[in-house]
Scaffold this active site. Structure first.
Site, PDB file in Angstrom:
ATOM      1  N   MET A   1     -72.967 -13.173 -13.251  1.00 18.36           N
ATOM      2  CA  MET A   1     -73.288 -14.027 -13.702  1.00 18.36           C
ATOM      3  C   MET A   1     -74.077 -14.689 -12.084  1.00 18.36           C
ATOM      4  SD  MET A   1     -74.001 -17.443 -13.220  1.00 18.36           S
ATOM      5  CE  MET A   1     -73.653 -17.421 -11.595  1.00 18.36           C
ATOM      6  N   PRO A   2     -75.501 -13.875 -11.961  1.00 20.11           N
ATOM      7  CA  PRO A   2     -76.931 -13.780 -10.959  1.00 20.11           C
ATOM      8  C   PRO A   2     -77.085 -14.738 -11.861  1.00 20.11           C
ATOM      9  CG  PRO A   2     -76.871 -11.663 -11.802  1.00 20.11           C
ATOM     10  CD  PRO A   2     -75.772 -12.280 -12.700  1.00 20.11           C
ATOM     11  N   LEU A   3     -77.658 -15.919 -10.670  1.00 20.92           N
ATOM     12  CA  LEU A   3     -78.221 -17.295 -10.680  1.00 20.92           C
ATOM     13  C   LEU A   3     -79.864 -16.405  -9.805  1.00 20.92           C
ATOM     14  CD1 LEU A   3     -79.597 -19.573 -10.851  1.00 20.92           C
ATOM     15  CD2 LEU A   3     -78.369 -20.227  -8.600  1.00 20.92           C
ATOM     16  N   PHE A  72     -79.583 -14.135  -7.044  1.00 20.30           N
ATOM     17  CA  PHE A  72     -78.140 -14.723  -6.104  1.00 20.30           C
ATOM     18  C   PHE A  72     -76.594 -13.842  -7.308  1.00 20.30           C
ATOM     19  CE2 PHE A  72     -81.415 -18.326  -5.986  1.00 20.30           C
ATOM     20  CZ  PHE A  72     -81.175 -18.169  -4.181  1.00 20.30           C
TER      21      PHE A  72
END
Length: 134
Positions: A1-3, A72
């Site tokens: 789950m990247p931002l 991120f």
């Protein structure tokens, strides 16, 4: 789950911006193996003088097609996986009109303890969410 933060120079239509965002998400899903529905992107358009991105001594000039991407994500990806991601991002963005020299990517890694999806809790740490495999 990247931002994923995506910074662009303003001049694109909403449809063009969505194509850029979609291309980035497709590459991340394919290379990092995240679920299609784990999509967290922040898109910001800037006036041309609000982004400075020189060539870092590589001998080329960037254009107003510049796309700066900051991912991120949790630590654990190998340098080879990151290189695959950089290459696929460049390929997919090229398909929507972004030249290779205008794709700038940075990755910041962190841990499961660094994420909260709401309610003031670190859901990976509380067990509300399973920690993704890297």
């Amino acid at each position: 789950m990247p931002l994923v933060r995506i910074d662009l120079i303003e001049h694109r239509s909403p449809e063009q911006i969505r194509k850029v965002a979609d291309a980035i998400h497709e590459a991340i899903v394919e290379i990092l193996g995240i679920p299609e529905g784990d999509r967290f992107q922040i898109l910001t358009s800037h006036k041309p003088d609000e982004i400075i991105a020189l060539d870092a001594g590589l001998g080329f000039e960037r254009t107003r097609q510049l796309v700066m991407i900051h991912i991120f994500t949790q630590a654990g990806r190998t340098p080879e996986v990151k290189q695959q991601l950089f290459a696929l991002l460049t390929d997919k963005l090229g398909q929507v009109g972004v030249p290779a020299e205008d794709v700038f990517v940075g990755i910041t890694e962190n841990t499961a303890a660094d994420w909260s999806f709401g309610f003031g809790r670190a859901q990976y740490m509380t067990g509300e969410l399973a920690v993704p495999a890297s």
